[in-house]
Design a protein around this motif. Sequence first.
Motif, PDB file in Angstrom:
ATOM      1  N   LYS A  64      -0.601  -5.265   3.135  1.00  0.00           N
ATOM      2  CA  LYS A  64      -0.799  -3.906   2.627  1.00  0.00           C
ATOM      3  C   LYS A  64       0.497  -3.396   2.015  1.00  0.00           C
ATOM      4  O   LYS A  64       1.577  -3.891   2.324  1.00  0.00           O
ATOM      5  CB  LYS A  64      -1.313  -2.981   3.723  1.00  0.00           C
ATOM      6  CG  LYS A  64      -0.337  -2.656   4.822  1.00  0.00           C
ATOM      7  CD  LYS A  64      -0.952  -1.675   5.810  1.00  0.00           C
ATOM      8  CE  LYS A  64       0.113  -1.047   6.667  1.00  0.00           C
ATOM      9  NZ  LYS A  64      -0.380   0.026   7.482  1.00  0.00           N
ATOM     10  N   LYS A  69      -1.741  -1.929  15.483  1.00  0.00           N
ATOM     11  CA  LYS A  69      -2.923  -1.413  14.797  1.00  0.00           C
ATOM     12  C   LYS A  69      -3.278  -2.185  13.529  1.00  0.00           C
ATOM     13  O   LYS A  69      -4.336  -1.976  12.962  1.00  0.00           O
ATOM     14  CB  LYS A  69      -2.717   0.058  14.435  1.00  0.00           C
ATOM     15  CG  LYS A  69      -2.657   0.962  15.646  1.00  0.00           C
ATOM     16  CD  LYS A  69      -2.475   2.393  15.230  1.00  0.00           C
ATOM     17  CE  LYS A  69      -2.391   3.306  16.443  1.00  0.00           C
ATOM     18  NZ  LYS A  69      -2.170   4.706  16.045  1.00  0.00           N
ATOM     19  N   MET A  70      -2.392  -3.088  13.096  1.00  0.00           N
ATOM     20  CA  MET A  70      -2.629  -3.827  11.860  1.00  0.00           C
ATOM     21  C   MET A  70      -3.592  -4.988  12.080  1.00  0.00           C
ATOM     22  O   MET A  70      -3.610  -5.605  13.139  1.00  0.00           O
ATOM     23  CB  MET A  70      -1.317  -4.385  11.317  1.00  0.00           C
ATOM     24  CG  MET A  70      -0.405  -3.341  10.736  1.00  0.00           C
ATOM     25  SD  MET A  70       1.097  -4.044  10.069  1.00  0.00           S
ATOM     26  CE  MET A  70       0.463  -4.907   8.662  1.00  0.00           C
ATOM     27  N   ALA A  71      -4.373  -5.299  11.058  1.00  0.00           N
ATOM     28  CA  ALA A  71      -5.255  -6.469  11.082  1.00  0.00           C
ATOM     29  C   ALA A  71      -4.435  -7.710  10.747  1.00  0.00           C
ATOM     30  O   ALA A  71      -3.469  -7.642   9.976  1.00  0.00           O
ATOM     31  CB  ALA A  71      -6.373  -6.297  10.065  1.00  0.00           C
ATOM     32  N   CYS A  72      -4.799  -8.826  11.316  1.00  0.00           N
ATOM     33  CA  CYS A  72      -4.085 -10.081  11.068  1.00  0.00           C
ATOM     34  C   CYS A  72      -4.311 -10.577   9.643  1.00  0.00           C
ATOM     35  O   CYS A  72      -5.429 -10.527   9.123  1.00  0.00           O
ATOM     36  CB  CYS A  72      -4.555 -11.153  12.038  1.00  0.00           C
ATOM     37  SG  CYS A  72      -3.893 -10.957  13.684  1.00  0.00           S
ATOM     38  N   ASN A  73      -3.230 -11.045   9.025  1.00  0.00           N
ATOM     39  CA  ASN A  73      -3.265 -11.702   7.720  1.00  0.00           C
ATOM     40  C   ASN A  73      -3.876 -10.855   6.606  1.00  0.00           C
ATOM     41  O   ASN A  73      -4.498 -11.381   5.691  1.00  0.00           O
ATOM     42  CB  ASN A  73      -3.989 -13.048   7.826  1.00  0.00           C
ATOM     43  CG  ASN A  73      -3.325 -13.965   8.839  1.00  0.00           C
ATOM     44  OD1 ASN A  73      -2.113 -13.954   8.990  1.00  0.00           O
ATOM     45  ND2 ASN A  73      -4.116 -14.732   9.552  1.00  0.00           N
ATOM     46  N   LYS A  74      -3.704  -9.532   6.679  1.00  0.00           N
ATOM     47  CA  LYS A  74      -4.180  -8.617   5.641  1.00  0.00           C
ATOM     48  C   LYS A  74      -2.978  -7.828   5.105  1.00  0.00           C
ATOM     49  O   LYS A  74      -2.575  -6.818   5.692  1.00  0.00           O
ATOM     50  CB  LYS A  74      -5.208  -7.623   6.205  1.00  0.00           C
ATOM     51  CG  LYS A  74      -6.433  -8.269   6.803  1.00  0.00           C
ATOM     52  CD  LYS A  74      -7.417  -8.627   5.733  1.00  0.00           C
ATOM     53  CE  LYS A  74      -8.680  -9.130   6.412  1.00  0.00           C
ATOM     54  NZ  LYS A  74      -9.557  -9.793   5.523  1.00  0.00           N
ATOM     55  N   LYS A 122       0.904  -8.538   8.961  1.00  0.00           N
ATOM     56  CA  LYS A 122       0.993  -9.042  10.330  1.00  0.00           C
ATOM     57  C   LYS A 122       0.434 -10.458  10.277  1.00  0.00           C
ATOM     58  O   LYS A 122      -0.772 -10.648  10.166  1.00  0.00           O
ATOM     59  CB  LYS A 122       0.181  -8.172  11.286  1.00  0.00           C
ATOM     60  CG  LYS A 122       0.167  -8.673  12.711  1.00  0.00           C
ATOM     61  CD  LYS A 122      -0.668  -7.733  13.561  1.00  0.00           C
ATOM     62  CE  LYS A 122      -1.112  -8.339  14.843  1.00  0.00           C
ATOM     63  NZ  LYS A 122      -1.985  -7.422  15.598  1.00  0.00           N
ATOM     64  N   CYS A 147      -0.682 -13.924  11.640  1.00  0.00           N
ATOM     65  CA  CYS A 147      -1.198 -14.482  12.886  1.00  0.00           C
ATOM     66  C   CYS A 147      -1.631 -15.916  12.639  1.00  0.00           C
ATOM     67  O   CYS A 147      -2.103 -16.248  11.562  1.00  0.00           O
ATOM     68  CB  CYS A 147      -2.396 -13.677  13.382  1.00  0.00           C
ATOM     69  SG  CYS A 147      -2.052 -11.946  13.670  1.00  0.00           S
TER      70      CYS A 147
END
Length: 84
Positions: free
Chosen positions: A14, A7-12, A27, A29
Amino acid sequence: MKTDKAKMACNKPKRTPSHPTKSHVVKACGDALPVGGKLIRFGQPGVKGSPEGSARNKAFKARHAKNIAKGKSSAAYWAATTKW
């Protein structure tokens, strides 16, 4: 609370307030990384970075330069871009 990599966005990056030893998660990518990305935890909780150009900031980046140069697959890269 468990982190769901799907569910995580790439290269963001948190924050992970409930993790006992790390302050952030990302995560990562990219071309050299596995399909679906790689989950990387980084950062010491409670430690804040310093302003760009400060002695503390320069010391961190010099000390970890070899690992920062590895790019998105290293925790040092994410700590340097997010916290420092």
